[in-house]
Motif scaffolding. Structure first.
Motif, mmCIF file in Angstrom:
data_model
loop_
_atom_site.group_PDB
_atom_site.id
_atom_site.type_symbol
_atom_site.label_atom_id
_atom_site.label_comp_id
_atom_site.label_asym_id
_atom_site.label_seq_id
_atom_site.Cartn_x
_atom_site.Cartn_y
_atom_site.Cartn_z
ATOM 1 N N ASP A 60 57.364 84.786 94.055
ATOM 2 C CA ASP A 60 55.925 85.109 94.585
ATOM 3 C C ASP A 60 56.047 86.236 93.439
ATOM 4 O O ASP A 60 54.313 87.080 93.114
ATOM 5 N N ALA A 61 56.758 87.506 92.584
ATOM 6 C CA ALA A 61 56.267 88.725 91.533
ATOM 7 C C ALA A 61 55.507 87.618 90.193
ATOM 8 O O ALA A 61 55.340 86.311 90.264
ATOM 9 N N THR A 62 54.570 88.417 89.349
ATOM 10 C CA THR A 62 54.390 88.067 88.927
ATOM 11 C C THR A 62 55.472 88.321 87.747
ATOM 12 O O THR A 62 55.522 87.555 86.461
ATOM 13 N N HIS A 63 55.992 88.845 87.196
ATOM 14 C CA HIS A 63 57.198 89.269 86.862
ATOM 15 C C HIS A 63 58.536 89.905 87.374
ATOM 16 O O HIS A 63 57.942 91.208 87.993
ATOM 17 N N VAL A 64 59.615 89.946 86.648
ATOM 18 C CA VAL A 64 60.543 90.276 87.393
ATOM 19 C C VAL A 64 61.298 90.439 85.496
ATOM 20 O O VAL A 64 62.336 90.066 84.754
ATOM 21 N N CYS A 65 61.367 92.586 85.261
ATOM 22 C CA CYS A 65 61.736 92.832 84.045
ATOM 23 C C CYS A 65 62.858 93.122 84.019
ATOM 24 O O CYS A 65 63.170 94.331 84.388
ATOM 25 N N VAL A 66 64.045 93.414 82.971
ATOM 26 C CA VAL A 66 65.091 93.811 82.827
ATOM 27 C C VAL A 66 65.489 95.062 81.765
ATOM 28 O O VAL A 66 65.435 94.260 80.649
ATOM 29 N N GLY A 67 65.930 96.129 81.725
ATOM 30 C CA GLY A 67 66.862 96.937 80.876
ATOM 31 C C GLY A 67 68.040 97.529 81.424
ATOM 32 O O GLY A 67 67.967 97.265 82.512
ATOM 33 N N PHE A 68 69.092 97.231 80.924
ATOM 34 C CA PHE A 68 70.506 97.278 81.033
ATOM 35 C C PHE A 68 71.549 97.630 80.133
ATOM 36 O O PHE A 68 71.040 97.586 78.721
ATOM 37 N N ILE A 69 72.730 98.981 80.499
ATOM 38 C CA ILE A 69 73.443 99.235 79.342
ATOM 39 C C ILE A 69 74.716 98.937 80.380
ATOM 40 O O ILE A 69 74.590 99.808 81.922
ATOM 41 N N SER A 70 75.369 98.000 79.793
ATOM 42 C CA SER A 70 76.710 97.587 81.000
ATOM 43 C C SER A 70 78.580 98.253 80.847
ATOM 44 O O SER A 70 79.094 97.381 81.421
ATOM 45 N N ASP A 71 78.547 98.342 79.485
ATOM 46 C CA ASP A 71 79.997 99.529 79.495
ATOM 47 C C ASP A 71 79.419 100.770 79.389
ATOM 48 O O ASP A 71 78.587 101.408 79.396
ATOM 49 N N GLY A 126 60.525 95.132 79.296
ATOM 50 C CA GLY A 126 62.024 94.942 79.308
ATOM 51 C C GLY A 126 62.654 96.406 78.467
ATOM 52 O O GLY A 126 63.505 97.277 78.870
ATOM 53 N N LYS A 127 61.759 96.437 77.135
ATOM 54 C CA LYS A 127 62.956 97.472 76.233
ATOM 55 C C LYS A 127 62.105 98.917 76.597
ATOM 56 O O LYS A 127 62.997 99.906 76.422
ATOM 57 N N PRO A 128 61.035 99.188 77.175
ATOM 58 C CA PRO A 128 60.752 100.482 77.799
ATOM 59 C C PRO A 128 61.796 100.528 78.844
ATOM 60 O O PRO A 128 62.036 102.308 79.169
ATOM 61 N N ILE A 129 62.540 99.753 80.071
ATOM 62 C CA ILE A 129 63.230 99.700 80.945
ATOM 63 C C ILE A 129 64.371 100.528 80.319
ATOM 64 O O ILE A 129 65.272 101.546 80.502
ATOM 65 N N TYR A 130 64.862 99.924 78.955
ATOM 66 C CA TYR A 130 66.160 99.850 78.592
ATOM 67 C C TYR A 130 65.847 101.597 77.966
ATOM 68 O O TYR A 130 67.029 102.273 78.144
ATOM 69 N N ALA A 134 64.522 103.748 79.095
ATOM 70 C CA ALA A 134 64.137 104.878 80.101
ATOM 71 C C ALA A 134 66.067 105.598 80.596
ATOM 72 O O ALA A 134 66.269 106.128 80.438
ATOM 73 N N ILE A 135 66.836 104.320 80.884
ATOM 74 C CA ILE A 135 68.129 104.486 80.853
ATOM 75 C C ILE A 135 68.571 105.002 79.308
ATOM 76 O O ILE A 135 69.915 106.017 79.796
ATOM 77 N N GLU A 136 67.869 104.351 78.508
ATOM 78 C CA GLU A 136 69.186 105.896 77.304
ATOM 79 C C GLU A 136 69.087 106.624 77.068
ATOM 80 O O GLU A 136 69.710 107.604 76.464
ATOM 81 N N ALA A 137 67.670 107.503 77.232
ATOM 82 C CA ALA A 137 67.133 108.635 77.597
ATOM 83 C C ALA A 137 67.525 109.499 78.138
ATOM 84 O O ALA A 137 68.364 110.671 77.914
ATOM 85 N N ALA A 138 68.473 108.701 79.475
ATOM 86 C CA ALA A 138 68.355 109.447 80.655
ATOM 87 C C ALA A 138 70.970 109.334 80.235
ATOM 88 O O ALA A 138 70.912 109.802 80.618
ATOM 89 N N ASP A 139 71.077 108.751 79.511
ATOM 90 C CA ASP A 139 72.277 108.994 78.403
ATOM 91 C C ASP A 139 73.292 108.016 79.843
ATOM 92 O O ASP A 139 74.428 107.921 80.103
ATOM 93 N N LEU A 140 73.082 106.908 80.595
ATOM 94 C CA LEU A 140 73.179 105.898 81.687
ATOM 95 C C LEU A 140 74.436 105.560 80.573
ATOM 96 O O LEU A 140 73.877 104.267 80.504
#
Length: 201
Positions: free
Chosen positions: A45-56, A75-79, A81-87
């Motif tokens: 029922d959500a408008t969007h389900v957006c994703v960002g990831f680093i999987s290795d 998606g890119k802003p989510i990614y 945030a992950i990159e900035a935290a070095d995750l």
């Protein structure tokens, strides 16, 4: 050794739009796809389900999905945030329920980035390590030497059974080549799988 986000949830409201950020520890793009599919069913029922990831572990396997939002605003802003935290081995999904007020491209970008960043701060991060698991069998006479060498290599032994021979499982940090460690004793180690485990500080 690498750092990943802890699993959790964080909710942000921006101009009546609700952003639900969810974090996952993942091991490869296939797991990202699987979780994404499950979330789209759960939040149908959500408008969007957006994703960002680093999987290795190196940061070479990454991606993002705007799920219908204007290109580059979700998606890119989510990614980022992950990159900035070095995750690493980290996936963040942000579920959006539109509140009736348009945010514009800049507003969307800020909202998705904020939801992901504040989720990371809220749930925290952990140091983790990849371990390989092996099945080992050796003569009783060789067991003491074999177990000593494995333990000195950072391995932990479990499910030890003494019969005509000694059989056990060994969990070792992935950079350790257990097969080379035990071959000097005429012992064969069979790899049975890999697991990512949280390590103590």
């Amino acid at each position: 050794m690498f750092t990943t986000v802890n699993t959790g949830k964080y909710e942000l409201t921006v101009k009546k739009s609700i952003f639900i950020a969810l974090s996952f520890v993942v091991d490869g793009k296939d797991e990202v796809k699987s979780i994404s599919a499950e979330l789209k069913k759960k939040y149908s029922d959500a408008t969007h389900v957006c994703v960002g990831f680093i999987s290795d572990e190196k940061g070479d396997e990454f991606g993002y999905d705007d799920d219908g939002e204007p290109s580059g605003t979700a998606g890119k802003p989510i990614y980022s945030a992950i990159e900035a935290a070095d995750l690493r081995h980290t996936m963040i999904a942000v579920v959006r329920y539109f509140g009736g007020i348009k945010l514009g491209a800049g507003g969307l970008t800020r909202a998705y980035r904020q939801a992901a960043s504040e989720l990371i701060t809220s749930v925290g991060i952990s140091k983790r390590e990849r371990f390989s698991e092996y099945k080992v069998e050796c003569d009783t006479a060789a067991y003491k030497s074999v177990s000593s060498v494995l333990k000195s290599g950072g391995c932990t032994l479990d499910k030890i059974v003494f019969n005509d021979k000694v059989s056990f499982t060994a969990r070792c940090p992935s950079p350790v080549d257990i097969e080379k460690l035990v071959i000097q004793f005429g012992v064969k180690a069979v790899k049975t799988g890999e697991v990512i485990s949280e390590t103590e500080e």
